[in-house]
Design an enzyme around this catalytic site. Sequence first.
Site, PDB file in Angstrom:
ATOM      1  N   HIS A 330      40.948  51.331  25.218  1.00  0.00           N
ATOM      2  CA  HIS A 330      41.377  51.050  26.619  1.00  0.00           C
ATOM      3  C   HIS A 330      41.655  51.862  27.699  1.00  0.00           C
ATOM      4  CE1 HIS A 330      42.413  48.051  29.640  1.00  0.00           C
ATOM      5  NE2 HIS A 330      43.142  47.417  28.987  1.00  0.00           N
ATOM      6  N   LYS A 409      36.023  25.679  36.380  1.00  0.00           N
ATOM      7  CA  LYS A 409      36.306  26.473  37.787  1.00  0.00           C
ATOM      8  C   LYS A 409      35.831  25.216  38.862  1.00  0.00           C
ATOM      9  CE  LYS A 409      33.099  29.269  38.983  1.00  0.00           C
ATOM     10  NZ  LYS A 409      32.060  30.204  38.901  1.00  0.00           N
ATOM     11  N   LYS A 415      39.457  21.189  43.923  1.00  0.00           N
ATOM     12  CA  LYS A 415      40.738  20.503  44.591  1.00  0.00           C
ATOM     13  C   LYS A 415      41.112  21.635  45.447  1.00  0.00           C
ATOM     14  CE  LYS A 415      40.843  16.979  41.550  1.00  0.00           C
ATOM     15  NZ  LYS A 415      40.722  15.688  42.468  1.00  0.00           N
ATOM     16  N   HIS A 418      43.092  27.926  43.809  1.00  0.00           N
ATOM     17  CA  HIS A 418      42.472  29.196  43.122  1.00  0.00           C
ATOM     18  C   HIS A 418      42.148  29.084  41.625  1.00  0.00           C
ATOM     19  CE1 HIS A 418      41.454  33.243  42.155  1.00  0.00           C
ATOM     20  NE2 HIS A 418      41.143  33.619  43.398  1.00  0.00           N
ATOM     21  N   PRO A 419      41.127  29.200  40.981  1.00  0.00           N
ATOM     22  CA  PRO A 419      41.063  29.015  39.476  1.00  0.00           C
ATOM     23  C   PRO A 419      42.237  30.078  38.740  1.00  0.00           C
ATOM     24  CG  PRO A 419      39.121  29.126  40.434  1.00  0.00           C
ATOM     25  CD  PRO A 419      39.883  29.409  41.518  1.00  0.00           C
ATOM     26  N   ASP A 420      42.387  31.302  39.196  1.00  0.00           N
ATOM     27  CA  ASP A 420      43.021  32.471  38.361  1.00  0.00           C
ATOM     28  C   ASP A 420      44.594  31.786  38.561  1.00  0.00           C
ATOM     29  OD1 ASP A 420      43.698  34.801  37.019  1.00  0.00           O
ATOM     30  OD2 ASP A 420      44.462  35.105  39.110  1.00  0.00           O
ATOM     31  N   THR A 444      47.030  41.462  35.413  1.00  0.00           N
ATOM     32  CA  THR A 444      46.215  42.592  35.687  1.00  0.00           C
ATOM     33  C   THR A 444      45.693  42.267  37.226  1.00  0.00           C
ATOM     34  OG1 THR A 444      45.654  42.955  33.522  1.00  0.00           O
ATOM     35  CG2 THR A 444      44.387  44.417  35.350  1.00  0.00           C
ATOM     36  N   THR A 455      44.126  49.455  38.111  1.00  0.00           N
ATOM     37  CA  THR A 455      45.162  48.297  38.049  1.00  0.00           C
ATOM     38  C   THR A 455      46.478  48.339  38.857  1.00  0.00           C
ATOM     39  OG1 THR A 455      46.235  48.804  36.144  1.00  0.00           O
ATOM     40  CG2 THR A 455      44.190  47.539  35.974  1.00  0.00           C
TER      41      THR A 455
END
Length: 615
Positions: A330, A409, A415, A418-420, A444, A455
Site C-alpha cells: 500500500h 447506486k 432518492k 449520495h451513494p457513498d 478515505t 488521502t
Amino acid sequence: ICIMEKQVLESSEERTFQYQDSLPSLPVPPLEESLSKYLDAVKPFLNQEEYQRTEDIVKKFENGIGKELHQKLLERAKTRRNWLEDWWLNVAYLDLRIATQIHCNMGGPGPFIEHCWPAKEGTQIERASINLWHTLKFWDLLRAEKVAIERSRDDVLDMNQFRMLFCTCKIPGVTRDSISSYFKTETEGECPSHLIVLCRGRVFAFDTIHEGNMVTPPEIFRQLTYIQKRCHSEPDGPGLAALTSNERTKWAELREYLIDLDPKNLTLLEKIQRSLFVVCLDDSSPHATPEDYTEVTRLGLTGDPTVRWGDKSYNSIFFSNGTCSAFCDHSPFDAMALISMLAYAEKKILENEGKWKGSDKVRDIPWPEELVFTVDQKIISEIGRTKELYYEKVSDLQLVNYAFTSFGKALIRKKKLHPDTFVQLALQLGYYKCHGRPGCCYETAMTRRFYHGRTETVRSCTMEAVEWCKSMLDPSSSTYERLQLMHKAFAKHNKMRKDCENGKGFDRHLLGLLLIAQEQGLPVPELYVDNAFTASGGGGNFVLSTSLTGYTRLTGSALPMVQHGYGFFYSIRDDRILVACSSWKSCPETDAEVLCRTVFQCFQDMLQLTVAAQL
C-alpha cells in the site's frame, strides 16, 4: 494539410503526466478551523465533563504551542509543493515495524467470474496469459503517456501514483523501509520489461519484449506453461518469498544475511525489485460466486506466502481454478490507481469475450530463467518459522465479501442521496446496533486535486450520525423525525467529504503539527495525549477503517487498523453493493459476518425510511 492536421491532433492529445507541474500545492488549513473541526469530531465519544476538559486543552493549544507549530508548518509548506508527502510515506508506511504484508497490504478479487470466466479447472495459464497481456498493454500506454488523465468534475487529478504500479518495490530497512521505483516513460528513457513468476516456492523471470515487440498471449502461455511443468515435475523451491511477510526489521536483517551469504543473491533481489510486477501461480482453488467473493478475497490477501512478494507494488495472482486476485503493497499508491488499471484490463477482456483473437504464432523467444538463491540451513529454518507465524496470524482473520443485491447506486441516486454517504451512514447504524455505542470511523477521501496528493481522513462518526442512529433505535421516534435527522447526517457527511477533498480536513494538519514538534525535539503537546484524541480514532486508533473502492465491478479490501476493529471496504454498482468486511477472531466483541449482515439490513431500513416519507 492532412499531415499538418494529424500533427496538430497528436500534439493536442493530452499526455498522462503533462499537468503534473501545474497542479496546486497542498494547502495548510487555518489552525482555528482545524481545531474547531477536531472538537466537533471528538464529541460523540465524550461526556460533558470530558468534553469540557478537551475543549480547554484545545484552546490552550491554539493560543500557545499550537500557534508556533502552525507557523513552522507554514514555513515548511513554502518550500515544498506537498508539505505532507515524505512525512506521510514514513509515518503511515515506511516507519512501521509490524508485518506490513499482513497488516497494510491491500488486494481484491478479479470480477471475471461474473461474465467471461466462471471458475473452471485447467484454465489458469490460458486466462493468466490474456490478463497479463492486457496489463502489459496498460504499461505500454503509460510509458507512452496515453493513459487518460483522471478528473473530478473539472479538476485535473494528480497522476503520479500510476508510475508506482510498475517496476516498484519496497525494500526493508532496520529502522525504516524505502521504496525503489524504476519506471520510466518513453521520453525519460529505458524501463525494465521483465516479469517475475512465483510458483511452488521457486522464482522465475522472463522478458516481455522480444526483438522490440511485446510478447503475445500465446507466447506468455508458452512461458508460463514451461514454468508450471517444471515446478510440477520437480521438487518445490525453498519459498524465499515468504520472508517478505516478516516483521520489517527481521526481514531487513535476513535480507542482509542473504546478501552476505552470496553477492549473487543481491543481483537476484534487485531483479525482483526492478521487475514490472510479480505473477503468482497459486495452487488453491477458491470458491467464488458473484454474490460471494469471500474465499477468493481471503486467499488473495492472506494466501500462500511463498507465492507472494509482499513488498512488490503489484502481485497478480492466478488460482488453479482460473479465478484471480490482485495483491499490493500500500505504501506507493492508494487503491484508485490500481483500480483504474484493473478496470482497463477488465474492459478489454470483456470486449474480446475473454479470448485472444490475434495470431497464434509463437516466436522462438528465450525460455524463462530461474532465479536460484544461495541459501543455507539458517535461511531454510527462518523460512519455516516465518510461514508458521504467518499462518498462525492469518488464521485469526475473519473476512466476508458479499454482494447486497436488492438495490444499488441507481435507486439511491433516484432518492437524491449520495451513494457513498448512504453506505457510511448504514455502517454507523450497523455498528451502533451491534455494539450499542458509536464507532470511530476513518473514511478515505482523495486529495489528488493537489500535487502528489494522496488521502485525508473523513471522520464519519459525527454527532449528526449518532443522533440519527439513536432515533432509529428509539421506538418512540417518528418516521418524520428519523428522516429529518438522516438528512442532517447526510448533509454533514457530504460537506466533510468535500472539505477533505479540497484540502480542508484536519487529521493530516494535526499530524503535521505533531511531527513539527517531534522534529524540533519539543515535548508531545497535551492535545495528543488527551484521552479524547485516541478515543476518537487519532493516532491510528479508528475502530472502523473504511473506503469506497469506486463504482466499478472491482472491489478490494485491507485488514482492520486495530485489534478490536473492522476493515470495511465497498464498491457501489447500479444494482448492488459489494462489501468486504474483516475482523479478528481473537477479539470476542467483533464479528465481521454479523456486522456485514446488519449493515445490509440497515440499507433496507434506510430505503424504507425514504419510501415511508413519500406515502
